[in-house]
Motif scaffolding. Structure first.
Motif, PDB file in Angstrom:
ATOM      1  N   GLY A 183      18.002 -19.630 -38.539  1.00  0.00           N
ATOM      2  CA  GLY A 183      16.810 -20.348 -38.242  1.00  0.00           C
ATOM      3  C   GLY A 183      16.618 -21.187 -37.164  1.00  0.00           C
ATOM      4  N   SER A 184      17.733 -22.315 -36.751  1.00  0.00           N
ATOM      5  CA  SER A 184      17.943 -23.124 -35.902  1.00  0.00           C
ATOM      6  C   SER A 184      17.829 -22.185 -34.514  1.00  0.00           C
ATOM      7  CB  SER A 184      19.054 -23.859 -35.936  1.00  0.00           C
ATOM      8  OG  SER A 184      19.039 -24.519 -37.405  1.00  0.00           O
ATOM      9  N   GLU A 185      18.617 -21.170 -34.532  1.00  0.00           N
ATOM     10  CA  GLU A 185      18.779 -20.470 -33.194  1.00  0.00           C
ATOM     11  C   GLU A 185      17.278 -19.633 -32.630  1.00  0.00           C
ATOM     12  OE1 GLU A 185      21.525 -17.347 -33.059  1.00  0.00           O
ATOM     13  OE2 GLU A 185      22.958 -18.991 -33.171  1.00  0.00           O
ATOM     14  N   SER A 186      16.526 -19.259 -33.983  1.00  0.00           N
ATOM     15  CA  SER A 186      15.237 -18.528 -33.824  1.00  0.00           C
ATOM     16  C   SER A 186      14.365 -19.666 -32.948  1.00  0.00           C
ATOM     17  CB  SER A 186      14.635 -17.823 -35.118  1.00  0.00           C
ATOM     18  OG  SER A 186      14.186 -19.079 -35.820  1.00  0.00           O
ATOM     19  N   VAL A 187      14.531 -20.903 -33.654  1.00  0.00           N
ATOM     20  CA  VAL A 187      13.443 -21.926 -33.042  1.00  0.00           C
ATOM     21  C   VAL A 187      13.816 -22.238 -31.524  1.00  0.00           C
ATOM     22  CG1 VAL A 187      13.065 -24.452 -33.399  1.00  0.00           C
ATOM     23  CG2 VAL A 187      12.828 -22.972 -35.361  1.00  0.00           C
ATOM     24  N   ASP A 188      15.090 -22.541 -31.228  1.00  0.00           N
ATOM     25  CA  ASP A 188      15.630 -22.829 -30.007  1.00  0.00           C
ATOM     26  C   ASP A 188      15.020 -21.732 -29.083  1.00  0.00           C
ATOM     27  OD1 ASP A 188      16.547 -25.027 -30.892  1.00  0.00           O
ATOM     28  OD2 ASP A 188      18.201 -24.609 -29.415  1.00  0.00           O
ATOM     29  N   ALA A 189      15.222 -20.520 -29.552  1.00  0.00           N
ATOM     30  CA  ALA A 189      14.901 -19.277 -28.681  1.00  0.00           C
ATOM     31  C   ALA A 189      13.432 -19.319 -28.537  1.00  0.00           C
ATOM     32  CB  ALA A 189      15.531 -18.027 -29.226  1.00  0.00           C
ATOM     33  N   ALA A 190      12.638 -19.274 -29.327  1.00  0.00           N
ATOM     34  CA  ALA A 190      11.275 -19.359 -29.362  1.00  0.00           C
ATOM     35  C   ALA A 190      10.752 -20.552 -28.176  1.00  0.00           C
ATOM     36  CB  ALA A 190      10.718 -19.673 -30.673  1.00  0.00           C
ATOM     37  N   ILE A 191      11.286 -21.765 -28.260  1.00  0.00           N
ATOM     38  CA  ILE A 191      10.618 -22.975 -27.353  1.00  0.00           C
ATOM     39  C   ILE A 191      11.352 -22.293 -26.159  1.00  0.00           C
ATOM     40  CG2 ILE A 191      11.663 -25.170 -26.445  1.00  0.00           C
ATOM     41  CD1 ILE A 191      11.719 -25.901 -29.737  1.00  0.00           C
ATOM     42  N   ARG A 192      12.407 -21.571 -25.826  1.00  0.00           N
ATOM     43  CA  ARG A 192      12.976 -21.128 -24.580  1.00  0.00           C
ATOM     44  C   ARG A 192      12.023 -19.882 -23.974  1.00  0.00           C
ATOM     45  NH1 ARG A 192      18.133 -18.858 -24.611  1.00  0.00           N
ATOM     46  NH2 ARG A 192      18.314 -18.913 -26.817  1.00  0.00           N
ATOM     47  N   VAL A 193      11.473 -19.232 -24.777  1.00  0.00           N
ATOM     48  CA  VAL A 193      10.521 -18.110 -24.404  1.00  0.00           C
ATOM     49  C   VAL A 193       9.332 -18.638 -24.212  1.00  0.00           C
ATOM     50  CG1 VAL A 193       9.124 -16.295 -25.215  1.00  0.00           C
ATOM     51  CG2 VAL A 193      11.481 -16.344 -25.940  1.00  0.00           C
ATOM     52  N   ALA A 194       8.793 -19.765 -24.606  1.00  0.00           N
ATOM     53  CA  ALA A 194       7.471 -20.338 -24.254  1.00  0.00           C
ATOM     54  C   ALA A 194       7.566 -21.077 -23.094  1.00  0.00           C
ATOM     55  CB  ALA A 194       7.077 -21.686 -25.265  1.00  0.00           C
TER      56      ALA A 194
END
Ligand code: PLP
Length: 408
Positions: free
Chosen positions: A86-97
């Motif tokens: 989950g933490s990695e998915s949130v970090d990656a989502a912020i990077r995508v944005a």
């Protein structure tokens, strides 16, 4: 306590005790423990293939991406990237944005607005985007400063955007139903539709953190459906692998990633992202949820759990609120229900309740922070039965009463 095996809704300890997994671990074990067909898929996957660098496709990666886009995302055209939690998915989502806006020539959009009660994970980026005061304690100075808005009043977002400057903001992030930070808090019905409207008007991407609410937990395919909005990006983990493998993912509309693909910008992968074994197992987990109609079951058993919690705690002096959606339900715990006075933080009340329940054979997930300090959450496997719901509710009542008695 040494846990040695697991099956259905039960954990077995090495000394022969049975523990009812009312928290689904950390709200993870959606299909229940110990399914032999999952062990078989895992073994076959490892016999076939081990590590493959994430830039290559594998059959299991492609199959999971198809499973998710065809059956779980707002539209089959959505794109997926798998990570390890989950933490990695949130970090990656912020990077995508962020990369999306930079690719569109808006590099000044670098801020992510989070909420005043929220948990998005334990990496520095995810801790910065969230506000779980207990979990940030001691780390505040190392965290990025990210603006926060209200968890219940959507109109406050407009003010925060004005204050920060709309052109500086890349994304808004929130959990459809707030899990660890608030013990299953559900915002007012118009909250999420209004947040979506405000963000769309300012060209701010909406990231739904569905790590806890995704993949059937709320009795809907994904949690955003239950809260009546469609995000631009979804971060999810936990139930995707059902607890059998560590896996998460970031999902977004094609027009969010398309501008990035036209530049030399790239979303750097994590070494173990989309591990073939994890993808093969997650696909089987999702198939089981679909083929056994477990989303409907999460909704039905969620209603039964909710009814039992209301019946048991409607007049309880230390339960301020029964809240939640589907099979993610919580109790807000207070020293005095009439005044809303919280327990002293030093009492560690939710942890004490969870500890006593565990001694009595039930695992409930202690949670809460800030104004929601002291809560416990129930997030059992979707296969839970009515008598097991009864056992978790009765044992939790006993644990609350015993913890209160110990305090006085
Ligand atoms: C909503 C939410 N986001 C992110 C996370 C972090 O996930 P993980 O612990 O798998 O890194 C959690 C974990 O509880 C969560 O509940």
């Amino acid at each position: 306590m040494l846990i040695s095996s697991s099956s259905g809704v039960w954990l077995q300890t090495a000394d022969g005790r049975q523990i009812l997994d009312a928290g689904g671990g950390a709200i993870v074990t959606n299909i229940g423990h110990g399914r032999p067909e999952i062990a078989q898929v895992a073994s076959q996957a490892l016999e076939r293939l081990d590590y493959v660098v994430p830039v290559f496709a594998t059959e299991a990666r492609v199959a999971l991406a198809e499973e998710v886009s065809d059956n779980w995302l707002p539209d089959p055209s959505w794109r997926s990237v798998f990570v390890s939690g989950g933490s990695e998915s949130v970090d990656a989502a912020i990077r995508v944005a962020q990369l999306h806006h930079v690719a569109c020539g808006r590099s000044e959009r670098h801020k992510v607005i989070g909420r005043d009660v929220s948990y998005h994970g334990a990496t520095l980026g995810a801790l910065s985007a969230g506000l779980h005061d207990r979990r940030r304690k001691g780390l505040e100075q190392a965290l990025l400063s990210m603006p926060k808005t209200s968890h219940y009043d959507a109109e406050e977002l407009e003010k925060v955007i004005e204050l920060e400057g709309p052109d500086t903001i890349s994304a808004f992030i929130g959990e459809p139903v707030i899990g660890a930070a608030a013990g299953a808090y559900v915002p007012p019905d118009d909250y999420w539709p209004r947040i979506s409207e405000i963000c769309a008007r300012h060209n701010i991407l909406v990231i739904a953190d569905e790590v806890m609410t995704g993949f059937g937990r709320l009795g809907t395919t994904m949690g955003h459906e239950a809260l009546k909005f469609t995000p631009d990006i979804i971060a999810a983990g936990k139930g995707l692998g059902g607890g059998y493998v560590p896996i998460g993912g970031v999902y977004c509309r094609p027009d969010v990633v398309a501008p990035i693909a036209e530049t030399d910008l790239a979303l750097m992968f994590y070494t173990f992202a989309g591990h073939d074994l994890c993808c093969a197992v997650a696909k089987k987990v999702l198939e089981i949820v679909r083929e056994e109609n477990l989303i409907d079951r999460a909704r039905t058993m969620g209603d039964i759990l909710r009814g039992r919690l209301e019946q048991e705690f409607q007049d309880h002096p230390n339960v301020e609120e029964v809240r939640g959606r589907g099979l993610l339900q919580g109790l807000g715990l207070v020293a005095d229900r009439d005044t809303g006075e919280p327990f002293p933080r030093s009492a560690g009340f939710a942890d004490a309740v969870s500890g006593i329940a565990l001694e009595n054979g039930v695992w409930v997930y202690p949670s809460g922070s800030g104004v929601f300090d002291d809560a416990v959450m129930f997030g059992p496997p979707f296969i839970v039965e009515e008598d097991q719901i009864d056992q978790m509710v009765t044992t939790t009542r006993h644990a609350i009463d015993e913890a209160v008695a110990a305090l006085s």
